[in-house]
Design an enzyme around this catalytic site. Structure first.
Site, PDB file in Angstrom:
ATOM      1  N   ASP A  13      36.372  22.344 -11.199  1.00 21.23           N
ATOM      2  CA  ASP A  13      35.353  21.404 -10.741  1.00 21.23           C
ATOM      3  C   ASP A  13      33.974  21.927 -11.170  1.00 21.23           C
ATOM      4  OD1 ASP A  13      34.078  19.258  -9.591  1.00 21.23           O
ATOM      5  OD2 ASP A  13      35.036  19.431  -7.643  1.00 21.23           O
ATOM      6  N   GLU A  29      29.569  13.608  -1.556  1.00 18.90           N
ATOM      7  CA  GLU A  29      29.984  15.006  -1.391  1.00 18.90           C
ATOM      8  C   GLU A  29      29.344  15.643  -0.150  1.00 18.90           C
ATOM      9  OE1 GLU A  29      30.524  17.197  -5.050  1.00 18.90           O
ATOM     10  OE2 GLU A  29      30.394  15.357  -6.208  1.00 18.90           O
TER      11      GLU A  29
END
Ligand code: BGC
Length: 613
Positions: free
Chosen positions: A281, A479
């Site tokens: 990621d 997020e």
């Protein structure tokens, strides 16, 4: 360890593919191999640099868009990277880059794209066939931009409504998530070549299970529970041939997934026989160690194949080269990673593709077109959950004079939520091309609609209206910036269990009660209620929130999640042209619920949802 699930997944590799890979590999220098393992962000790596360093992949981080963010700007950029990567000479083999984006609810970065509901709403629709259709429309809108790869679907099984990414999760129920995984992957990838994009299932593994829902935090679970809840959806996804898997930021029992040999090598590549590649990621290896040199080796040796190192890509290349030279990373690990990357490029047809602008779907008129918007509208209609409908106030009757109000009534940006145009989403109607706000959806189908701005509702004449539609709720986030931390010590408590570093972002709020997060909504409902106007509340939110106070003031209450660009879908159901079919994909907590977690004492349990019949 548990051997319950043996892999049955489609092996997308074959003899022809494997032979090609070996031929390429034989002719690759170490620099070319490490280049293939590197994924840079477009802002930090020009096409010339991509060629010079033999870069394997370029990504657009959320909201990173070329030119004026028109479709043509994307195709032109894709052509530039493609030309740079494929032009051969004696020191460059000419392997095309793979371009990746977060097309997580449609090709959501690009101006004019159809924006589908976020996953939480799709979970409410309980319709796996619809997933296939949405994914295939998404693939076409991604291909229209000249892009090869989307970091989707998210297979998180979210367990806490404090998590800022809950809306990326279809459900708290692993079986529901698993039922969506294969049709979505299938719809995206199609038969590859001209019709499909490469899918990336994420985030492996346990992203939805972190303590207190802290993004990138710690998931403390037995192996059996991790497997039963969080790994389950990956089985059908891999069986359907998902070609890439993204590692999760979270840790499992103290150890970061990015450095987890057992989870990456033994489980994913071993037990599940995954033959595609594993991508890290965004800056994900940074949290493995304070020493970046060490972090690089930890990530590679744990089993990551491609590294999302958006800005740090040159340092990554330099350090990985040094590790191979001194032997702290073996050549066989490098070859394994490169084989996997080349396998995906070969099996997807990318190695033989023409330049992006010459591909069948490139710049296609179906992008943001009527057919895709109809599909999105139907998905919106199916995603709505009716929580309350006293005195059959809904559907709105033909003769009703309707007052529309609330901060989310005429705001396509808020409807779409995070990961739309910008990473954190946008506000208003100006930054989104095409689409319809909920207000305009209602205006389109109903003759007597009046919109009144929030601060003027006080002054209205109650006798002028039969019903008020108040569109309330959250504003966009993505997020960790969407996390809700109810206690100052949350991060310390969760962080203290982790070996390694943690990125701490400002949370969205400190309460999961709507009345505390957005007191302006309660004020609006109170002023309508004081005027005795029957109220239909439509909640825009990325998660269930505690709404007991608001529920008491309203006659009908609709959970609309983050419906995306097509607000008519909401209007059609409110007006009774279509019935409600959505069922809660998560338990809905009551105000008194401790820590707002779901459970037996839910205000509305998972599966709940009324309709007109
Ligand atoms: C997110 C991923 C996303 C990546 C690329 C990260 O911050 O965790 O889900 O795919 O960025 O934009």
């Amino acid at each position: 360890m548990n051997k319950a699930v043996e892999s049955k997944h489609i092996n997308f590799s074959n003899q022809v593919v494997e032979k090609r890979i070996e031929q390429l590999l034989e002719n690759m220098s170490l620099a070319q191999k490490i280049g293939q393992m590197t994924q840079a962000e477009r802002l930090f790596c020009s096409p010339e640099q991509a060629r010079k360093f033999h870069i394997g992949s370029i990504l657009s981080g959320g909201g990173s868009c070329p030119g004026d963010n028109q479709l043509a700007d994307w195709v032109q950029m894709a052509d530039e990277y493609w030309h740079a990567s494929t032009s051969k000479d004696e020191r460059h083999l000419g392997i095309p880059i793979i371009y990746g984006v977060d097309a997580i609810h449609g090709n959501n970065n690009v101006l004019g794209a159809t924006v589908f509901p976020h996953n939480i709403g799709l979970g409410a629709a309980r319709n796996p066939e619809l997933m296939q259709k949405l994914a295939s429309a998404t693939a076409r809108e991604v291909l229209a931009a000249g892009v090869d790869w989307t970091f989707a679907p998210t297979l998180a099984v979210a367990q806490s409504n404090r998590w800022g990414r809950m809306y990326e999760s279809y459900s708290q129920d692993p079986v529901l998530v698993a039922n969506y995984a294969a049709p979505f992957v299938d719809g995206l990838q199609s038969s590859y070549d001209d019709d499909g994009v490469i899918s990336c299932v994420k985030h492996w593994v346990g992203d939805g299970g972190t303590t207190k829902g802290i993004d990138q935090g710690e998931t403390t679970l037995s192996y059996q529970d991790l497997e039963r809840v969080h790994m389950l959806p990956y089985y059908p996804a891999l069986e359907a041939g998902a070609m890439t898997v993204m590692v999760s930021f979270n840790s499992w029992n103290g150890d970061k997934c990015h450095g987890h040999r057992f989870l990456l090598q033994q489980e994913l590549k071993g037990r599940l026989a995954f033959s595609g590649f594993v991508v890290s990621d965004f800056d994900g290896i940074d949290y493995l160690s304070q020493d970046y040199y060490e972090a690089v080796a930890l990530g590679v040796n744990a089993g990551i194949d491609m590294f999302m190192v958006p800005e740090e890509w040159q340092r990554f290349i330099e350090y990985l080269t040094q590790h191979v030279e001194i032997g702290s990373v073996s050549m066989s690990r490098i070859d394994d990673a490169v084989r996997r990357i080349l396998r995906v490029k070969a099996a997807s047809g990318l190695l033989d593709q023409v330049k992006p602008s010459a591909r069948a779907w490139s710049n296609h008129s179906s992008f943001g077109g009527e057919k895709h918007r109809q599909l999105a509208k139907n998905a919106v209609a199916q995603s709505l959950v009716l929580l309350k409908n006293d005195n059959s106030i809904l559907p709105i009757k033909k003769q009703n004079r309707v007052l529309v109000c609330g901060k989310n009534a005429d705001n396509i940006g808020h409807q779409c939520g995070g990961f739309t145009i910008a990473w954190q989403g946008v506000s208003g109607n100006e930054d989104i091309a095409g689409g319809t706000s909920i207000l305009n959806g209602l205006v389109g189908f109903h003759e007597q609609v009046t919109y009144v701005e929030q601060d003027r509702v006080e002054q209205i004449e109650p006798n002028d209206f039969d019903v008020a539609v108040a569109v309330i709720g959250e504003t966009p986030y993505a997020e960790g910036l969407g996390d809700i931390r109810t206690n100052e010590n949350d991060i310390v408590e969760a962080g203290s269990q982790i070996r390694g570093l943690m990125k701490v972002l400002e949370p969205y709020g400190t309460s999961t009660k709507l009345s505390e997060l957005h007191p302006e909504d309660l004020r609006l409902l109170r002023s309508l209620s004081d005027k005795n106007i029957p109220i239909v509340a439509v909640l825009i939110s990325g998660r269930p929130l505690q709404i007991d106070l608001e529920l008491d003031l309203t006659d009908a209450f609709v959970a609309a999640w983050l419906p995306g660009s097509e607000g008519q879908g909401v209007a059609e159901v409110l007006l009774g042209k279509l019935d409600f079919v959505g069922k809660l994909p998560f338990d809905w907590p009551r105000d008194s619920a401790e820590n707002s977690e779901r459970g037996l004492n839910a205000r509305f349990p998972i599966g709940y949802g009324l309709n007109y019949r």
